[in-house]
Design a protein around this motif. Structure first.
Motif, PDB file in Angstrom:
ATOM      1  N   MET A   1       3.448   1.395   4.398  1.00 22.50           N
ATOM      2  CA  MET A   1       2.976   1.329   3.012  1.00 22.50           C
ATOM      3  C   MET A   1       3.724   0.242   2.264  1.00 22.50           C
ATOM      4  O   MET A   1       4.952   0.198   2.258  1.00 22.50           O
ATOM      5  CB  MET A   1       3.199   2.675   2.321  1.00 22.50           C
ATOM      6  CG  MET A   1       2.762   2.705   0.862  1.00 22.50           C
ATOM      7  SD  MET A   1       3.064   4.315   0.089  1.00 22.50           S
ATOM      8  CE  MET A   1       2.421   3.994  -1.553  1.00 22.50           C
ATOM      9  N   THR A   2       2.987  -0.651   1.619  1.00 24.25           N
ATOM     10  CA  THR A   2       3.590  -1.672   0.766  1.00 24.25           C
ATOM     11  C   THR A   2       3.556  -1.187  -0.674  1.00 24.25           C
ATOM     12  O   THR A   2       2.497  -0.938  -1.227  1.00 24.25           O
ATOM     13  CB  THR A   2       2.814  -3.000   0.879  1.00 24.25           C
ATOM     14  OG1 THR A   2       2.865  -3.454   2.233  1.00 24.25           O
ATOM     15  CG2 THR A   2       3.435  -4.049  -0.040  1.00 24.25           C
ATOM     16  N   GLY A 203      -3.690  -5.618 -12.024  1.00 25.71           N
ATOM     17  CA  GLY A 203      -4.417  -6.007 -10.828  1.00 25.71           C
ATOM     18  C   GLY A 203      -3.797  -5.466  -9.556  1.00 25.71           C
ATOM     19  O   GLY A 203      -3.898  -6.094  -8.485  1.00 25.71           O
ATOM     20  N   ILE A 204      -3.188  -4.276  -9.627  1.00 28.38           N
ATOM     21  CA  ILE A 204      -2.551  -3.650  -8.470  1.00 28.38           C
ATOM     22  C   ILE A 204      -3.383  -2.442  -8.043  1.00 28.38           C
ATOM     23  O   ILE A 204      -3.694  -1.586  -8.874  1.00 28.38           O
ATOM     24  CB  ILE A 204      -1.116  -3.194  -8.807  1.00 28.38           C
ATOM     25  CG1 ILE A 204      -0.238  -4.396  -9.152  1.00 28.38           C
ATOM     26  CG2 ILE A 204      -0.501  -2.414  -7.642  1.00 28.38           C
ATOM     27  CD1 ILE A 204       1.179  -4.026  -9.588  1.00 28.38           C
ATOM     28  N   PRO A 205      -3.762  -2.331  -6.781  1.00 29.12           N
ATOM     29  CA  PRO A 205      -4.529  -1.160  -6.331  1.00 29.12           C
ATOM     30  C   PRO A 205      -3.673   0.091  -6.317  1.00 29.12           C
ATOM     31  O   PRO A 205      -2.449   0.034  -6.126  1.00 29.12           O
ATOM     32  CB  PRO A 205      -4.973  -1.548  -4.916  1.00 29.12           C
ATOM     33  CG  PRO A 205      -3.984  -2.575  -4.468  1.00 29.12           C
ATOM     34  CD  PRO A 205      -3.558  -3.320  -5.698  1.00 29.12           C
ATOM     35  N   TYR A 224      -3.801   8.816  -8.961  1.00 31.60           N
ATOM     36  CA  TYR A 224      -3.963   7.400  -9.287  1.00 31.60           C
ATOM     37  C   TYR A 224      -2.961   6.505  -8.555  1.00 31.60           C
ATOM     38  O   TYR A 224      -2.899   5.300  -8.821  1.00 31.60           O
ATOM     39  CB  TYR A 224      -3.821   7.208 -10.796  1.00 31.60           C
ATOM     40  CG  TYR A 224      -4.856   7.972 -11.588  1.00 31.60           C
ATOM     41  CD1 TYR A 224      -6.136   7.453 -11.799  1.00 31.60           C
ATOM     42  CD2 TYR A 224      -4.572   9.231 -12.092  1.00 31.60           C
ATOM     43  CE1 TYR A 224      -7.090   8.162 -12.500  1.00 31.60           C
ATOM     44  CE2 TYR A 224      -5.525   9.956 -12.802  1.00 31.60           C
ATOM     45  CZ  TYR A 224      -6.777   9.419 -13.002  1.00 31.60           C
ATOM     46  OH  TYR A 224      -7.715  10.126 -13.702  1.00 31.60           O
ATOM     47  N   VAL A 225      -2.159   7.100  -7.658  1.00 31.61           N
ATOM     48  CA  VAL A 225      -1.185   6.325  -6.895  1.00 31.61           C
ATOM     49  C   VAL A 225      -1.303   6.678  -5.420  1.00 31.61           C
ATOM     50  O   VAL A 225      -1.926   7.675  -5.051  1.00 31.61           O
ATOM     51  CB  VAL A 225       0.262   6.595  -7.381  1.00 31.61           C
ATOM     52  CG1 VAL A 225       0.435   6.148  -8.832  1.00 31.61           C
ATOM     53  CG2 VAL A 225       0.634   8.069  -7.231  1.00 31.61           C
ATOM     54  N   GLY A 226      -0.677   5.856  -4.579  1.00 31.33           N
ATOM     55  CA  GLY A 226      -0.724   6.119  -3.155  1.00 31.33           C
ATOM     56  C   GLY A 226       0.116   7.306  -2.738  1.00 31.33           C
ATOM     57  O   GLY A 226      -0.244   8.049  -1.823  1.00 31.33           O
TER      58      GLY A 226
END
Length: 273
Positions: A1-2, A203-205, A224-226
């Motif tokens: 994961m980045t 602009g961050i997924p 809303y986050v990984g």
């Protein structure tokens, strides 16, 4: 994961005993959270503070902690570029009502009406209730569903009350029940909605974002986050633990407060691609 960004709650998560960043679950001093923060900055990962605190409070905290921005008042106030940029979200506040949500609530004497409706169970969370733009900060012990029923019947269905966790006993000795902090603000606003808005602006997924918190209101960030980290002290609440178990991306840390926060940050850094 980045991981390209970390969103973190402050009170009860990043800071511990009496609001100190250098204390763990007890008064004993520790450098563990500070060392983790240094590593996060060295890794070039932006940090955004997410809190019930006001804009002025978060401007100061962001400067002290080297944060890239902040989300205040439980998701209603966004700030970036050292306070030069920002916005206040109105959520479901009716368009015909002028001004900020707090101005609309003050104009209707809403706090005093709530105190009368729930005698001995709600009061101002003084002195931290001063200076808010979008929410009323209260403390006490009420069932949020009861407050929502009262708001709907009183014509304030556009408002909702959010439980932001338990306070030490000394804060409200008039009740024998655990004392909670509550935020009354427009429906359609929470920490998760604000995180999504901030991620879109950057602009961050969502997959590249991590969030850390200790309460049910913090868990609103999880979809809303990984990945979301719940510090151990937050998992002691049955309601918060149940909400966390219903989500698929929540990890409960072994440590509490700042030690759990450091554990989450170091885990994120160790897994960087």
């Amino acid at each position: 994961m980045t991981v390209r960004i970390v969103y973190t709650d402050l009170d009860g998560t990043m800071v511990g005993w009496r609001g100190s960043f250098f204390a763990g679950p007890d008064p004993q001093p520790t450098l563990v959270p500070a060392e983790a923060l240094v590593e996060l900055h060295r890794g070039g990962v932006p940090l955004v503070l997410v809190s019930g605190r006001t804009r002025p409070q978060l401007l100061e905290a962001a400067a002290l902690l080297g944060a890239d921005g902040f989300i205040g008042e439980l998701g209603a106030v966004l700030g970036w570029d050292r306070g030069r940029g920002g916005e206040v979200l109105r959520g479901e506040m009716p368009d015909q009502l002028p001004g900020t949500p707090v101005e609309a609530m003050d104009g209707a004497d809403l706090a005093e009406r709530l105190f009368a409706a729930f005698p001995g169970r709600l009061e101002w969370h003084a002195p931290w209730h001063v200076g808010h733009e979008a929410d009323l900060m209260l403390r006490g012990n009420v069932a949020t569903v009861e407050v929502h029923d009262w708001l709907d019947a009183a014509g304030f269905g556009w408002l909702r009350i959010h439980d932001n966790g338990v306070l030490p006993r000394r804060e409200m000795p008039s009740t024998a029940e655990p004392v909670h902090v509550y935020h009354l603000l427009p429906d359609g606003i929470d920490k998760g909605v604000a995180v999504a808005r901030d991620l879109d602006r950057r602009g961050i997924p969502a997959a590249d974002a991590v969030a850390i918190g200790d309460s049910t209101s913090d868990l609103a960030m999880a979809p809303y986050v990984g990945r979301f980290f719940l510090v151990a002290n937050g998992a002691q609440s049955p309601a918060t633990r149940a909400a966390a178990e219903a989500l698929g991306n929540v990890t409960v840390t072994a440590g509490s407060f700042g030690l759990g926060w450091a554990e989450a940050v170091l885990a994120v850094l160790s897994e960087q691609a």
